[in-house]
Write a protein that holds these residues in place. Structure first.
Motif, mmCIF file in Angstrom:
data_model
loop_
_atom_site.group_PDB
_atom_site.id
_atom_site.type_symbol
_atom_site.label_atom_id
_atom_site.label_comp_id
_atom_site.label_asym_id
_atom_site.label_seq_id
_atom_site.Cartn_x
_atom_site.Cartn_y
_atom_site.Cartn_z
ATOM 1 N N GLY A 28 6.516 5.813 0.643
ATOM 2 C CA GLY A 28 5.280 5.313 1.237
ATOM 3 C C GLY A 28 5.360 5.082 2.722
ATOM 4 N N PHE A 73 0.818 -1.210 0.000
ATOM 5 C CA PHE A 73 0.000 0.000 0.000
ATOM 6 C C PHE A 73 0.852 1.260 0.000
ATOM 7 N N THR A 100 0.806 7.144 5.809
ATOM 8 C CA THR A 100 0.572 5.724 5.542
ATOM 9 C C THR A 100 0.203 4.982 6.815
ATOM 10 N N ALA A 114 -0.739 13.791 -5.655
ATOM 11 C CA ALA A 114 -1.914 14.666 -5.757
ATOM 12 C C ALA A 114 -2.213 15.323 -4.415
ATOM 13 N N ILE A 115 -2.035 14.568 -3.320
ATOM 14 C CA ILE A 115 -2.276 15.160 -1.994
ATOM 15 C C ILE A 115 -1.257 16.250 -1.692
ATOM 16 N N SER A 116 -0.024 16.061 -2.154
ATOM 17 C CA SER A 116 1.010 17.063 -1.874
ATOM 18 C C SER A 116 0.724 18.400 -2.542
ATOM 19 N N LEU A 136 -3.413 5.816 7.649
ATOM 20 C CA LEU A 136 -4.386 5.155 6.783
ATOM 21 C C LEU A 136 -4.525 3.674 7.135
ATOM 22 N N PHE A 149 2.475 1.989 -3.430
ATOM 23 C CA PHE A 149 1.431 2.339 -4.390
ATOM 24 C C PHE A 149 0.894 3.740 -4.131
ATOM 25 N N ALA A 150 0.658 4.069 -2.866
ATOM 26 C CA ALA A 150 0.148 5.403 -2.546
ATOM 27 C C ALA A 150 1.176 6.477 -2.851
ATOM 28 N N HIS A 187 1.041 6.976 -6.743
ATOM 29 C CA HIS A 187 -0.172 7.365 -7.458
ATOM 30 C C HIS A 187 -1.104 8.297 -6.675
ATOM 31 N N ILE A 188 -1.019 8.321 -5.358
ATOM 32 C CA ILE A 188 -1.980 9.096 -4.555
ATOM 33 C C ILE A 188 -1.318 10.300 -3.888
ATOM 34 N N TYR A 189 -0.195 10.076 -3.241
ATOM 35 C CA TYR A 189 0.429 11.139 -2.469
ATOM 36 C C TYR A 189 0.862 12.340 -3.304
#
Length: 353
Positions: free
Chosen positions: A195, A166, A200, A177-179, A203, A169-170, A173-175
């Protein structure tokens, strides 16, 4: 008609007012049951008091050595354990270079648990309401089983999954955008790493807390009176309005209790957090930065503390454990006070509509 005169002070002929023969002697079975019940009631209280006393006694040397620096210091080190050199502070001897500051751990513990419970409660309550009101009954049991299965997964499995699957991957692909929120909120600004770190761990903690809050909320929803729900629908309310006006107010104090129960789990989680967040004694400069929590630090440094010939390392860990115990007890006490204010009693059931 025959009148019966009753003499003053004489025996009563009224069967209602006739004195009952009471036996003040308990049978052997009653005595055994009374003794066993009393013992069972005192064991939890005695265990809690014993833990508190032992932790306080063990923590006194480190508390004297650190003073107020225990709460304000950002450096936690057991010192040079193999140099056979000592230092003395406030009359207490410890290994050279020893410093027992816990500010980093306090911030890390509160940050991870608050983020986790903030994410877990809406998901848990919303999911339970969806299952109870909108999902067909044939699927409710199946979906509820999957939620309950999450509670049976060992925490070390959550930790390994978080750090190996996780987290990377975050971070990819995810972090990123959050940053981007760092332009508005500085705490979201910083390198996302691979990660590992605070976000992390939070979550993964949220995922571990969801089954606890969801299972408690599901039992509370079952206690909502059927007549109240059907009456709301009969008055022309939609299911959303019925949930907002009837269900949620009725289980409000129970949701608070479930939240605090999940928060207690998040505060004390050890292995999963240790694998993901690390054990760096650094204040987190962003939500992606690695840091440490109280429980993770105790697990990571216990082996080294046992080699401290001055025994101050174990004392410092006992002080950290006592601090975590105080935070947990304060959380539960605050929760009971909140429940009493929003409900007629302290039971996990609301006052209704």
């Amino acid at each position: 008609m025959i009148l019966v005169r009753r003499r003053v002070g004489g025996p009563s002929t009224d069967p209602v007012r006739a004195p009952r023969a009471r036996s003040h002697e308990l049978s052997t079975g009653d005595r055994i049951f009374q003794w066993a019940s009393g013992l069972a009631a005192t064991i939890p209280v005695g265990a809690l008091l014993l833990i508190i006393v032992v932790m306080v006694v063990e923590a006194i040397p480190a508390a004297i050595y650190s003073g107020t620096g225990f709460f304000t210091g950002t450096t936690f080190s057991l010192g040079h354990l193999y140099a056979n050199a000592t230092t003395t502070h406030n009359g207490v001897t410890a290994p050279l270079g020893a410093a027992y500051g816990s500010l980093v751990f306090i911030v890390g513990t509160l940050a991870t648990s608050v983020i986790a419970i903030t994410l877990a409660v809406p998901i848990s309550v919303g999911g339970v309401l969806m299952l109870s009101e909108w999902i067909p009954p044939r699927l409710q049991g199946l979906l509820s089983t999957f939620v309950d299965l999450l509670a049976g997964i060992p925490s070390v499995v959550f930790g390994l999954w978080g750090i190996t699957i996780f987290g990377p991957f975050a971070a990819a692909h995810i972090y990123p955008a959050i940053s981007e929120l760092g332009r508005i909120i500085p705490w979201f600004k910083g390198p996302v790493g691979f990660g590992e770190g605070l976000l992390t761990a939070s979550l993964v903690l949220a995922l571990m807390v969801i089954p606890i809050v969801a299972s408690t909320t599901r039992e509370l929803v079952k206690r909502v009176p059927v007549l109240a729900r059907e009456g709301a629908l009969a008055l022309g309310m939609t299911r959303y309005e019925m949930v907002r006006v009837v269900t949620i107010p009725y289980i409000r104090s129970g949701i608070i209790a479930a939240t605090l129960l999940g928060w207690g789990r998040a505060l004390g989680e050890t292995i999963a957090v240790l694998l993901i967040i690390g054990d760096l004694t650094l204040l987190p400069h962003s939500v992606f930065a690695p840091t440490a929590t109280i429980a993770a630090t105790i697990a990571a440094t216990l082996d080294s503390a046992l080699t401290d010939y001055t025994h101050k390392g174990v004392s410092a860990l006992a002080e950290l454990g006592l601090l975590l115990l105080v935070i947990s007890l304060a959380t539960n006490l605050a929760g009971r006070l909140i429940i009493r204010r929003v409900s007629t009693d302290a039971l996990p059931v609301g006052r209704g509509i």
